[in-house]
Design an enzyme around this catalytic site. Sequence first.
Site, short mmCIF file in Angstrom:
data_model
loop_
_atom_site.label_atom_id
_atom_site.label_comp_id
_atom_site.label_asym_id
_atom_site.label_seq_id
_atom_site.Cartn_x
_atom_site.Cartn_y
_atom_site.Cartn_z
CG LEU A 179 38.04 30.29 53.59
CD1 LEU A 179 36.91 31.32 53.70
CD2 LEU A 179 37.71 29.07 54.45
NE ARG A 187 47.88 35.72 51.39
CZ ARG A 187 48.71 35.08 50.56
NH1 ARG A 187 49.71 34.37 51.06
NH2 ARG A 187 48.59 35.17 49.26
CB ILE A 188 41.58 38.34 50.92
CG1 ILE A 188 42.91 39.08 50.77
CG2 ILE A 188 40.41 39.31 50.82
CD1 ILE A 188 43.16 39.66 49.38
NE ARG A 198 44.51 40.26 39.77
CZ ARG A 198 44.62 41.00 40.87
NH1 ARG A 198 43.54 41.42 41.51
NH2 ARG A 198 45.81 41.35 41.34
CD GLU A 248 40.45 45.36 36.64
OE1 GLU A 248 41.58 45.81 36.94
OE2 GLU A 248 39.81 44.61 37.36
CG HIS A 286 41.36 46.45 40.68
ND1 HIS A 286 41.88 45.58 39.75
CD2 HIS A 286 41.87 46.05 41.88
CE1 HIS A 286 42.66 44.70 40.36
NE2 HIS A 286 42.67 44.97 41.65
P1 NAP Z 1 45.51 33.31 48.91
O1 NAP Z 1 45.75 33.45 50.38
O2 NAP Z 1 46.52 32.61 48.08
O3 NAP Z 1 44.07 32.65 48.73
C1 NAP Z 1 43.62 32.17 47.52
C2 NAP Z 1 42.65 31.05 47.80
O4 NAP Z 1 42.10 30.59 46.56
C3 NAP Z 1 43.30 29.84 48.46
O5 NAP Z 1 42.53 29.50 49.58
C4 NAP Z 1 43.29 28.74 47.42
O6 NAP Z 1 43.03 27.48 48.04
C5 NAP Z 1 42.12 29.17 46.53
N1 NAP Z 1 42.31 28.76 45.14
C6 NAP Z 1 43.35 29.03 44.34
N2 NAP Z 1 43.18 28.46 43.13
C7 NAP Z 1 41.99 27.83 43.17
C8 NAP Z 1 41.26 27.05 42.25
N3 NAP Z 1 41.73 26.81 41.02
N4 NAP Z 1 40.07 26.56 42.63
C9 NAP Z 1 39.60 26.76 43.87
N5 NAP Z 1 40.24 27.51 44.80
C10 NAP Z 1 41.43 28.03 44.46
O7 NAP Z 1 45.35 34.74 48.24
P2 NAP Z 1 44.80 36.10 48.91
O8 NAP Z 1 45.93 36.84 49.51
O9 NAP Z 1 43.62 35.79 49.74
O10 NAP Z 1 44.37 36.89 47.57
C11 NAP Z 1 43.42 36.34 46.72
C12 NAP Z 1 43.29 37.15 45.44
O11 NAP Z 1 42.54 38.34 45.69
C13 NAP Z 1 44.59 37.68 44.84
O12 NAP Z 1 45.26 36.69 44.09
C14 NAP Z 1 44.12 38.83 43.98
O13 NAP Z 1 43.85 38.36 42.69
C15 NAP Z 1 42.82 39.25 44.65
N6 NAP Z 1 42.92 40.61 45.22
C16 NAP Z 1 42.12 41.59 44.74
C17 NAP Z 1 42.19 42.87 45.29
C18 NAP Z 1 41.33 43.96 44.78
O14 NAP Z 1 41.74 45.11 44.88
N7 NAP Z 1 40.14 43.70 44.27
C19 NAP Z 1 43.10 43.15 46.30
C20 NAP Z 1 43.90 42.11 46.76
C21 NAP Z 1 43.80 40.85 46.23
P3 NAP Z 1 43.61 26.12 47.42
O15 NAP Z 1 45.06 26.36 47.12
O16 NAP Z 1 43.34 25.09 48.48
O17 NAP Z 1 42.80 25.88 46.18
C1 8YV Z 2 46.14 45.98 43.36
C2 8YV Z 2 45.23 43.91 43.98
O1 8YV Z 2 47.38 45.39 43.32
O2 8YV Z 2 46.81 43.23 45.58
C3 8YV Z 2 46.17 42.92 44.58
O3 8YV Z 2 46.21 41.80 44.04
O4 8YV Z 2 44.46 43.60 43.12
C4 8YV Z 2 45.26 45.29 44.40
O5 8YV Z 2 45.71 45.49 45.69
C5 8YV Z 2 46.33 47.37 43.63
O6 8YV Z 2 45.09 47.91 43.45
C6 8YV Z 2 47.31 48.02 42.70
O7 8YV Z 2 46.71 48.37 41.51
#
Ligand code: NAP
Ligand code: 8YV
Length: 328
Positions: A156, A158-159, A236, A265, A283
């Site tokens: 929980l 940012r996203i 991820r 991937e 993705h």
């Molecule tokens: P963020 O704000 O850093 O949020 C990550 C959350 O995960 C934090 O609340 C953190 O809380 C929790 N966390 C981290 N490690 C953990 C663990 N070992 N066990 C339990 N909770 C844990 O990151 P965000 O900006 O929301 O982005 C999250 C992820 O989404 C990115 O890192 C990326 O991999 C993925 N993403 C995917 C796409 C896509 O295209 N599919 C796009 C953008 C991002 P605590 O620190 O309190 O544990």
């Molecule tokens: C990819 C993402 O970076 O922001 C992330 O962590 O997984 C995605 O936004 C983007 O698809 C570039 O490949």
Amino acid sequence: MPQDLKSVSVLMPANFYPRAYERIVDTFDAVLMDTPDPALIPADKRERITGMAALLGPQHVPIIDALPALQIISNFGVGYHPVPSLHAIEKGICVTHTPDVLNEEVADTALAVLLNTLRRFDRAGAWVRDGRWAKDGNFPVPLLSLRGRTVGIFGLGRIGKAVARRIEGFGLPVHYHNRKPAQDVAYPWHASLKELATAVDTLICVVPGTEETRHAVNAEVLEALGPNGVLVNIGRGTVVDEQALIAALQSGTIAAAGLDVFENEPNVPAELIAMENTFLTPHIGSASVPTRAAMGDLVADNLVAWFEKGEAVTPVPEARHLTKHGAN
Ligand code: NAP
Ligand code: 8YV
């Protein structure tokens, strides 16, 4: 005195994301290289390249090691691969990423994946396009529904919070698991992922891919989610043990899965593709032109801020202590 940015050499893939590409080519002395092979770095640039823009992966470690003057790597994406990032940071190289500008887009995708997994709008659309409505009659009514579900969010941040707001809008309760409770929310927190999976029937993963989260969603967690359980992974691919997931989907341990990210991937296991109870996307969490442009701007803004002001805009947490003043 601010540097003349046209004299700053920045390494970047020739096929980089359009906005980032245009901004970097317009602003810096861009050195273009699609294959991250140190042998391909032009000899006259090797000692001069101080910036790099990339979608960082383990393949970049030799490049980082081959650039003695490198100060900053601007990663396209909020998620950053721990191997090259920590390697660079250990060498005093700043690594930046693209947080916040994609929160709402990725959260939209998470809900789209969840709804499609349950209600199969993708197949319903194909039913019309393929002429099956007229030929075969009504689209078969899907077994699963969003109604009555309890949603658990693993990660929980940012996203994750943007996903939670949407789930609330859909009238459903939200629970979550982070390593520690978030300060600014009232949703029930669970101390372990298994406890969360036991409390909910719908699990949405939005955690980063780290050593700690690798295969966190395993056979035990899927068992706890239960036979009405639905898994969505938008974080991820490494977070989910894909073989355990395949077994759980085949045996009815859980009901269905919606996946935007995969362990290897762009290779997706044939079993996941063959199953009726999976909804798969390549993705595309942040994939819209406006959001990718905002990410591209932030990639460029980080480089500009570093070379003009000495500090990056959005360094990854492990690099927040690094400034240009302390670099090469
Ligand atoms: P963020 O704000 O850093 O949020 C990550 C959350 O995960 C934090 O609340 C953190 O809380 C929790 N966390 C981290 N490690 C953990 C663990 N070992 N066990 C339990 N909770 C844990 O990151 P965000 O900006 O929301 O982005 C999250 C992820 O989404 C990115 O890192 C990326 O991999 C993925 N993403 C995917 C796409 C896509 O295209 N599919 C796009 C953008 C991002 P605590 O620190 O309190 O544990
Ligand atoms: C990819 C993402 O970076 O922001 C992330 O962590 O997984 C995605 O936004 C983007 O698809 C570039 O490949």
